[in-house]
Structure formats: structure tokens, C-alpha cells
Design a protein around this motif. Structure first.
Motif, PDB file in Angstrom:
ATOM      1  N   GLN A 146      50.426  61.703  78.787  1.00  0.00           N
ATOM      2  CA  GLN A 146      51.698  61.885  79.663  1.00  0.00           C
ATOM      3  C   GLN A 146      52.060  60.542  79.852  1.00  0.00           C
ATOM      4  O   GLN A 146      53.402  60.457  80.223  1.00  0.00           O
ATOM      5  N   ASN A 149      54.615  59.322  77.589  1.00  0.00           N
ATOM      6  CA  ASN A 149      55.705  60.300  77.846  1.00  0.00           C
ATOM      7  C   ASN A 149      55.956  61.076  76.351  1.00  0.00           C
ATOM      8  O   ASN A 149      56.884  61.319  75.880  1.00  0.00           O
ATOM      9  N   ASN A 151      55.724  64.901  74.617  1.00  0.00           N
ATOM     10  CA  ASN A 151      56.313  66.031  75.329  1.00  0.00           C
ATOM     11  C   ASN A 151      56.097  67.253  74.462  1.00  0.00           C
ATOM     12  O   ASN A 151      56.407  68.276  74.979  1.00  0.00           O
ATOM     13  N   ALA A 193      51.103  72.204  80.361  1.00  0.00           N
ATOM     14  CA  ALA A 193      52.198  72.795  81.311  1.00  0.00           C
ATOM     15  C   ALA A 193      52.123  72.227  82.312  1.00  0.00           C
ATOM     16  O   ALA A 193      53.045  71.705  82.959  1.00  0.00           O
ATOM     17  N   ARG A 195      51.685  69.289  82.699  1.00  0.00           N
ATOM     18  CA  ARG A 195      52.282  67.801  82.344  1.00  0.00           C
ATOM     19  C   ARG A 195      53.729  67.997  81.791  1.00  0.00           C
ATOM     20  O   ARG A 195      54.028  66.866  81.114  1.00  0.00           O
ATOM     21  N   ASN A 196      54.256  69.135  81.943  1.00  0.00           N
ATOM     22  CA  ASN A 196      55.408  69.487  81.026  1.00  0.00           C
ATOM     23  C   ASN A 196      55.518  68.975  79.811  1.00  0.00           C
ATOM     24  O   ASN A 196      56.547  68.578  79.002  1.00  0.00           O
ATOM     25  N   MET A 197      54.506  69.398  78.935  1.00  0.00           N
ATOM     26  CA  MET A 197      54.416  69.202  77.532  1.00  0.00           C
ATOM     27  C   MET A 197      54.182  70.781  76.867  1.00  0.00           C
ATOM     28  O   MET A 197      53.745  71.748  77.413  1.00  0.00           O
ATOM     29  N   GLU A 198      55.045  70.744  75.603  1.00  0.00           N
ATOM     30  CA  GLU A 198      54.937  72.017  74.982  1.00  0.00           C
ATOM     31  C   GLU A 198      53.826  72.165  74.191  1.00  0.00           C
ATOM     32  O   GLU A 198      53.261  70.935  73.625  1.00  0.00           O
ATOM     33  N   ASP A 267      54.386  77.843  72.893  1.00  0.00           N
ATOM     34  CA  ASP A 267      55.719  77.291  72.682  1.00  0.00           C
ATOM     35  C   ASP A 267      56.170  77.664  71.435  1.00  0.00           C
ATOM     36  O   ASP A 267      57.454  77.726  71.026  1.00  0.00           O
ATOM     37  N   LEU A 457      63.867  64.080  77.273  1.00  0.00           N
ATOM     38  CA  LEU A 457      64.065  65.575  77.479  1.00  0.00           C
ATOM     39  C   LEU A 457      63.822  66.022  76.118  1.00  0.00           C
ATOM     40  O   LEU A 457      64.455  65.604  75.163  1.00  0.00           O
ATOM     41  N   LYS A 461      65.895  72.097  75.051  1.00  0.00           N
ATOM     42  CA  LYS A 461      65.589  72.653  76.489  1.00  0.00           C
ATOM     43  C   LYS A 461      66.530  71.848  77.423  1.00  0.00           C
ATOM     44  O   LYS A 461      66.898  70.651  77.226  1.00  0.00           O
ATOM     45  N   ASN A 462      66.952  72.765  78.418  1.00  0.00           N
ATOM     46  CA  ASN A 462      67.958  72.010  79.330  1.00  0.00           C
ATOM     47  C   ASN A 462      68.970  71.305  78.637  1.00  0.00           C
ATOM     48  O   ASN A 462      69.332  69.942  78.906  1.00  0.00           O
TER      49      ASN A 462
END
Length: 546
Positions: A146, A149, A151, A193, A195-198, A267, A457, A461-462
Motif C-alpha cells: 500500500q 501504491n 493497486n 479491499a 487498502r483499495n487493492m483488487e 475482481d 487510479l 474503474k472510476n
């Protein structure tokens, strides 16, 4: 003897003096061996100076103000270093020179540009996964990832007839995970999840073992073996393989992949070894079922076909189609379970080379939407020619995402950063590192300080947010170019307007920055044009690929 040593020392000093070409150069009245420590510190400062100048000339987006603040501290240390030498305090010379070198190397990383929108993944090999020992160990590993960075994680989940998950009617658990109190895959998914990782489980397909003998699957099902013309089951890479021609083999594998999709909140699925052994034009494929089906379809006997003949091309196409059939069937089944599942494959780099070496037609799989993306295994120490020939050529022809796989195990930390920088120049959409077993704490720290310093990002996504990030990124570039007085105000306004028009549409983009420059008579230097062309091509990829 002493005179000889003194002579050698003086020669070294002369060489070092001529190798230094910046302002950082101390000229003492008396020469002692500790002067070599000062010269080492000076070389690190000179390297930093060169890298900064190069970054500025290339209009790189980096932490200029932070570096300037740190340089003031380094300059103070450099003054202390000179004074320590004058005071004959060689211990201090050694200590301070190491500090200067460490700080300089850290600042070198900060001159590296970090992209705002890209996949940053790593393969989590089963050995490293098992060594975490449980939730707390997974947390420690993912905390490192994390901070750097990352992802996306590709955890090795089904391999050699074993799995990380507990025994059931479909899976045999790898003994290294037997003492876990919780489900290893579930733990990883939950912590990722947070840590916003797939998480995209990495599963083996036709490779069955790598120990030079049949593994668990073939021990229980010897008839499933893929064979060469001589009837041997062990490939030249010491692996044993399953026959893609057998329906029971395909069903056996697909049931296990489907179980993962049904029972875990994943994912994606990452398919590995979905090919023939890497033996050039598939020297394997001579098992009984493959041969019988080929004879039935064509009337030809592969054992009598001569290499290079028209019939041999038919035999190659037949075997290649077997692999494609597996990809197509697997994707269809898994998407029925989860239409949003991302399906990827680890592939031989180079579209045609993959077909030639392993009968793996991955460009067709992308074209036919059997896969969402591929990860070419660009495992090389060669920074430029191989990376460029593999990635740039494929990228120019492929209209779906591909993310280069980087062989951490072949590279030093410096080479790792350099390769990612190079890949970011060619295909900034993403990269994945092989594998966690070879990533050191220092590697995570260097990635966090440099090429991965800005959180990225995921491109798919987004999408609106990704587009906004890209717009902001290019505007920052334009501001840097403006501050360098390398662009006229009218041209700057035109490019900003052009950028805004592209981003406001957010639909499939069909623009060419060079055409825009020419049609609008923009007065840009070759350097500025080249830098902005790469940025706009990066933006076009984010719009069109996702």
C-alpha cells in the motif's frame, strides 16, 4: 612497496578528478586515502545533478521544491565533510560521505515521474503467501504494498494440483497453508479491499508440475498427459503438461476456476500457462486424444507430417485452436457467473513469437473479447531493445490493454526502477512485477519514493475520475513547459482548449496531437512536441482502451 601503493593511490585520485564535472569538487592541500570517500560522495551528487537537469529538460513532473529543500541539507553536510577532512577526522569523513550518498540516492528517485492512472500489480507467489502465516502477516505485506501504491494483486491460488484454500471436493490444500486459522484467500481479499487493492487469483492452466516428473493431477490421471513425438511427458523446461484436446481436462480445470468465482469476492482471474510447452512450433501435442481428433478432422497423421510442410501448418493451427478453445470456453463460463469479472492471461511477449514458440494466439483472444487484458512476460535484463521491440510493436497493433510483466528476480533495485521508467515511456497504462518473493523492503521503499510515488487510479474503474486525473496531469506538464519559457502563450491556450474539448466528450477519441499542431501552426520545439505527444497518446489510451 609503499611508493608503489602511493603511486596507485595518486592514479586513482587523478581518475576520480577527471570523472567529476560539476561544482561539487573538493581540492585539498594534502591527499589522504579518505579523500576517496569524498570523491564517492561527489560522484553521487554529480549523478543527482545530471538526473535533475535531464528531468528538467524533459519537463518531468516531479517534486522540485522537496528536492531543493533536501539539497540545502546535503550542501550543509558537504561543507561538514570538507571540514572533517581538513581536521584529519577520517571517521567523520566516512560517516558523512555515507549520509550524502544515501540522501543523494533518495533524491534520485524523487526526480522520477509517477503516472496518475495505471495498473500497478504484483504476482504474490504461493511461497511468499504461505510465509505470511496468517492475517497479521498478510497485513504486514499489504501495508508495504500500500505504501508503494500498488493497486492489484495476482495471488498464486491454484497450481501443481494444489491450492491455498482448504480441502474440499475440488481442491487439495497446499500443506504450507494447513496451519492457517482462517481461509488464506478470504483473508487476502478482505485485507486488500481495506487498502483499495483488487485481487485476481493467479491459476495455472495446462502446466501441471515443474519438478521433472508428473505432479498430483497426472499421478491420478496419467492418461491426461501431453506428450511429445517420442511419447515423453517432461518438457525441456522440466515441466509436465496436460492435454488441451481432452474435454475431461478442460472440465477439471474450469470447475476449479468457477468455484473461486462463485465462492470468493474476487475482481478477476489470471490464467497462466495457457499454452503449449515453450518448445517452438509445439513439439508437444502427440498424446492419443490429440492425435485421434486431428486424424478424424483432417485425415492426416501428425507422426508422418514433415516439419515445414503445408500439412505441418495445418497441424500447428489445430493445436493452436485447442488453446484458443480453452480460453473461449473458460471465459464464457466465468462471465455467466460474474459478468464483471476481469479475465487476463500471462503470455509470451511478442504476438507472433507467442504463436511460434508456444502456439499461443493471445492477440486473437483480445480481438475476440475472450480476455480483458494480457500481461506479456517481458522478463529481460535488456533495458531497451527487447522491451521496446516487445511492448511498442504489440501496443501499436493491440486495441485492448496490455501490462508488461517485469522480472524482479533478474534485476537490481536500480534496474527495476529503470525498467518501469522505460515501460512508462512506451506503455504507461500499467505494469506487474514478478514476484513478491523477490521484492525486498528496499524495493517497496524505492518504488514509493519514485516511480510509484503518486497513487494511481485503475484505468477501468472510476472512468470519469481517471479522465480528470489525466487532464490535471497534462495541465501540470503545460505549466512546467510554460515556466521553462518553452511555449508561447497563444499556443498554450490553444493546447489547453484542445485538452478540455477531448476530456469533456469522454467518448472514444480519434485525435492526433501532431495533426493538431500542424493544422493550428503551433510554434513548438521538437522536444516539447515529443513530450506532449506522449501525454496525449496516454490520454487517448485511457479513453479508448477503457
Amino acid at each position: 612497496m609503499i611508493k608503489k601503493l602511493n603511486f596507485i593511490f595518486l592514479v586513482l585520485i587523478i581518475i576520480l578528478v577527471y570523472s567529476l564535472n560539476s561544482a561539487a569538487y573538493f581540492k585539498p592541500e594534502v591527499y589522504r586515502s579518505s579523500l576517496l570517500k569524498i570523491r564517492a560522495a561527489e560522484r553521487s551528487l554529480n549523478n543527482l545533478d545530471k538526473k535533475m537537469n535531464r528531468a528538467k529538460s524533459d519537463f518531468k513532473i516531479f517534486y522540485q521544491s522537496e528536492i531543493d529543500d533536501e539539497l540545502k541539507k546535503i550542501d550543509a553536510y558537504y561543507q561538514q565533510l570538507q571540514q572533517a577532512y581538513k581536521n584529519n577526522n577520517d571517521f567523520e569523513v566516512d560517516r558523512i560521505s555515507k549520509i550524502i550518498i544515501r540522501f543523494s540516492n533518495q533524491l534520485l528517485l524523487k526526480t522520477t515521474e509517477s503516472k496518475p492512472v495505471q495498473l500497478r500489480g504484483f504476482w504474490l507467489d504461493s511461497g511468499t503467501f504461505a510465509k505470511t502465516g496468517g492475517r497479521s502477516g498478510v497485513q504486514k505485506l499489504l501495508n508495504q504494498a500500500q505504501k508503494a501504491n500498488f493497486n492489484v494483486i495476482f495471488p498464486e491460488t491454484f497450481y501443481k494440483g494444489m491450492s491455498v484454500i482448504a480441502d474440499n471436493e475440488l481442491f487439495f490444500q497446499d500443506p504450507r497453508f494447513k496451519n492457517w486459522k482462517e481461509d488464506p484467500l478470504k483473508v487476502l481479499i478482505e485485507e486488500a479491499a481495506a487498502r483499495n487493492m483488487e485481487v485476481h487469483p493467479w491459476v495455472w492452466v495446462f502446466n501441471e508440475n515443474t519438478a521433472g516428473k508428473p505432479g498430483r493431477i497426472l499421478e491420478n490421471n496419467p492418461d491426461w498427459a501431453n506428450k511429445n513425438k517420442e511419447g515423453e511427458v517432461v518438457s525441456y523446461h522440466n515441466s509436465t503438461w496436460l492435454s488441451p484436446a481432452r474435454e475431461d481436462v478442460r472440465e477439471f480445470l474450469q470447475k476449479r476456476y468457477a468455484y473461486l468465482v462463485k465462492n470468493y469476492n474476487i475482481d478477476g482471474i489470471n490464467l497462466d500457462y495457457i499454452r503449449f510447452p515453450e518448445e517452438y512450433r509445439g513439439s508437444f501435442g502427440y498424446d492419443q486424444i490429440s492425435v485421434e481428433k486431428f486424424k478424424e478432422k483432417t485425415g492426416l497423421d501428425p507422426f508422418t507430417i514433415k516439419s515445414g510442410s503445408a500439412e505441418f501448418s495445418i497441424w500447428n493451427q489445430y493445436r493452436e485452436d485447442l488453446i484458443t478453445q480453452m480460453v473461449k470456453e473458460t471465459t464464457k463460463q466465468l462471465r455467466l457467473i460474474d459478468p464483471n469479472l476481469k479475465i487476463s492471461a500471462d503470455v509470451i511477449p511478442g504476438r507472433e513469437e507467442a504463436r511460434y514458440r508456444a502456439l499461443q494466439n493471445w492477440s486473437l483472444w483480445l480481438k475476440n473479447d475472450y480476455l480483458d487484458f494480457v500481461l506479456p512476460m517481458t522478463y529481460t535484463e535488456n533495458l531497451f531493445s527487447e522491451l521496446r521491440s516487445w511492448i511498442k510493436e504489440d501496443r501499436s497493433q493491440i486495441k485492448k490493454p496490455l501490462y508488461a510483466g517485469v522480472s524482479v528476480f533478474k534485476l537490481s533495485s536500480e534496474q527495476l526502477i529503470a525498467q518501469i521508467e522505460e515501460i512508462n515511456q512506451i506503455n504507461p497504462n500499467g505494469v506487474s512485477l514478478f514476484a513478491a518473493a523477490h521484492l525486498t523492503e528496499g524495493d517497496y521503499q524505492r518504488l514509493a519514493q519514485g516511480v510509484f510515488s503518486v497513487p494511481a487510479l485503475l484505468p477501468d474503474k472510476n472512468k470519469r475520475e481517471s479522465l480528470a486525473k489525466m487532464q490535471d496531469f497534462i495541465l501540470k506538464r503545460l505549466n512546467i513547459i510554460k515556466e521553462a519559457e518553452a511555449i508561447e502563450t497563444d499556443d498554450l491556450i490553444k493546447i489547453r482548449t484542445f485538452l478540455n474539448q477531448i476530456c469533456s466528450k469522454a467518448t472514444k477519441a480519434d485525435f492526433n496531437f501532431l495533426d493538431y499542431v500542424e493544422k493550428n501552426n503551433l510554434n513548438l520545439s521538437e522536444k516539447v512536441t515529443g513530450v506532449l505527444e506522449k501525454d496525449f497518446n496516454y490520454l487517448k489510451d485511457i479513453i479508448n482502451l477503457y
